[in-house]
Design a protein around this motif. Structure first.
Motif, mmCIF file in Angstrom:
data_model
loop_
_atom_site.group_PDB
_atom_site.id
_atom_site.type_symbol
_atom_site.label_atom_id
_atom_site.label_comp_id
_atom_site.label_asym_id
_atom_site.label_seq_id
_atom_site.Cartn_x
_atom_site.Cartn_y
_atom_site.Cartn_z
ATOM 1 N N GLY A 28 11.136 -5.043 1.264
ATOM 2 C CA GLY A 28 9.787 -4.293 1.180
ATOM 3 C C GLY A 28 9.640 -3.267 2.213
ATOM 4 N N ALA A 29 8.823 -2.305 1.957
ATOM 5 C CA ALA A 29 8.622 -1.017 2.902
ATOM 6 C C ALA A 29 7.264 -0.554 2.762
ATOM 7 N N GLY A 30 6.564 -0.058 3.604
ATOM 8 C CA GLY A 30 5.251 0.714 3.254
ATOM 9 C C GLY A 30 4.805 1.465 4.353
ATOM 10 N N TYR A 31 3.727 2.351 3.798
ATOM 11 C CA TYR A 31 3.051 2.894 4.926
ATOM 12 C C TYR A 31 1.639 3.045 4.841
ATOM 13 N N VAL A 32 0.866 3.246 5.692
ATOM 14 C CA VAL A 32 -0.699 3.581 5.519
ATOM 15 C C VAL A 32 -0.908 4.702 6.213
ATOM 16 N N VAL A 33 -1.480 5.730 5.322
ATOM 17 C CA VAL A 33 -1.838 6.991 5.968
ATOM 18 C C VAL A 33 -3.474 7.252 6.218
ATOM 19 N N TYR A 34 -3.914 7.061 7.161
ATOM 20 C CA TYR A 34 -5.516 7.173 7.685
ATOM 21 C C TYR A 34 -5.896 8.613 7.746
ATOM 22 N N GLY A 35 -5.861 9.183 6.389
ATOM 23 C CA GLY A 35 -6.201 10.723 6.448
ATOM 24 C C GLY A 35 -7.605 10.778 5.803
ATOM 25 N N SER A 36 -7.910 11.869 5.234
ATOM 26 C CA SER A 36 -9.254 12.131 4.270
ATOM 27 C C SER A 36 -9.421 11.110 3.764
ATOM 28 N N SER A 37 -8.503 10.449 2.778
ATOM 29 C CA SER A 37 -8.797 9.141 2.580
ATOM 30 C C SER A 37 -7.672 8.047 2.901
#
Ligand code: AHM
Ligand code: MG
Length: 345
Positions: A167-176
């Motif tokens: 498994g792999a992933g990312y979280v982007v803390y952007g405009s949302s």
């Protein structure tokens, strides 16, 4: 792409429901992996909350500490690291953590009877030099099995090629705030609805365009690029109607954000070897590998200019690699320039 996150849509799917649905399709699944993903998503929500409040509670700035990469550690880097470690410890499914913010691998299996069988490698807060100017940052994570019959989990257990990721992933803390992940069955993206505090499926079955019109590279380093890469940069800047050139430069300097934009719209991100960073800047184990897994699952490509990222056998937790990642045809084209003109040692 179907928009399943519209207010009038009847079937809003939370990340938790989605994970359970996926689990039910895996015969013999115990739920441990689902719980691990849940723990990661909880930590992501906490980090998201901290980032959103950063300007208000005066937690900008540095701790004064220097991390293992020789970089000044931002307060939020340290905070994000602790939140993920805490969530994974509490959850009990993870036996070993490798983090950009910690020199050594962190074993969690202790005499206390932790039976966790997953290894999680992560960059808790990527692009952190952008925090104090309010630019999007992200978290990247990569998940492996502890090999069968392995004794006490240690660094060697984590030194697996990226092709072994489960498994792999990312979280982007952007405009949302978005969480995007794969378990090897496609890529799905979830947007955090702050009013209910849940990640909701907003981008099902993400596929990346085979080619795009964006290239993302720190061109300030051009003089120290390989000759072939310099020629590629001249090629993308050349005017040619038929191939829609020149391409557009888009470089946020926050890998997760640059990657996320290119994944959705098409494009190539390159961090090559430079005079300063002879092995590239990005880390293989918790930046390049997880994104390479995601991009391949979305139909894209990731190499070091010559070799598939997921095939590289790591020897160090904090190993770096040059990275060419994004739309398949664009990455192949850049590689062909690299292979024609290689720099002499
Ligand atoms: P970090 O993990 O210390 O934040 O460094 C990685 C970051 C990436 O997010 C970004 O793409 C790159 O470093 C930018 O580097 P540069 O400023 O050399 O272009
Ligand atoms: Mg990073």
């Amino acid at each position: 792409m179907k928009d399943v996150y519209s207010p009038d849509h009847k079937h809003i799917m939370t990340l938790e429901q989605f994970i359970i649905d996926q689990q039910e399709r895996e015969p013999g699944a115990t739920g441990a992996f689902s719980r691990l993903l849940r723990d990661i998503s909880i930590a992501a929500k906490i980090v998201n909350r901290d980032i959103r409040r950063a300007g208000l509670v005066d937690i900008f700035g540095t701790t004064g500490e220097v991390n293992v990469q020789g970089e000044t550690q931002q307060k939020l880097d340290a905070l994000a690291h602790s939140e993920f470690v805490r969530a994974l410890k509490r959850g009990g499914e993870c036996c070993l953590i490798g983090s950009e913010e910690h020199a050594e691998a962190i074993p969690l299996a202790t005499q206390s009877g932790n039976e966790g069988k997953y290894i999680v490698l992560m960059d808790p807060l990527d692009g952190s030099s952008n925090i104090d100017v309010n630019v999007s940052v992200g978290t990247i994570f990569s998940i492996y099995y502890l090999p069968d019959d392995y004794g006490e989990p240690d660094l060697d257990a984590a030194l697996q090629a990226g092709s072994e990721q489960i498994g792999a992933g990312y979280v982007v803390y952007g405009s949302s705030t978005m969480l995007v992940y794969t378990t090897g069955h496609g890529v799905n993206g979830f947007t955090l609805d702050p009013s209910v505090g849940e990640f909701l499926l907003s981008h099902p079955s993400i596929t990346t365009p085979k080619r795009g019109k964006v290239y993302s590279i720190n061109e300030g380093n051009t003089e120290s690029f390989d000759e072939g890469l310099q020629e590629y940069i001249r090629w993308v800047q050349h005017h040619d109607k038929e191939t829609s050139r020149p391409y557009k430069t888009r470089y946020i300097g926050s890998f997760v954000s640059d990657f996320h934009r290119n994944l959705l719209k098409g494009g190539i991100y390159i961090y090559p070897a430079t005079k300063k960073n002879k092995e590239g800047k990005l880390r293989l184990m918790y930046e390049s590998n997880p994104m390479a897994f995601i991009v391949e699952q979305a139909g894209g490509r990731a190499t070091n200019g010559h070799e598939r990222i997921l095939d590289i056998q790591p020897s160090k937790l904090h190993q770096r690699t040059p990275l060419f990642i994004g739309s398949e045809e664009m990455v192949k084209r850049a590689e062909s320039f690299m292979q024609r003109k290689q720099v002499k040692a």
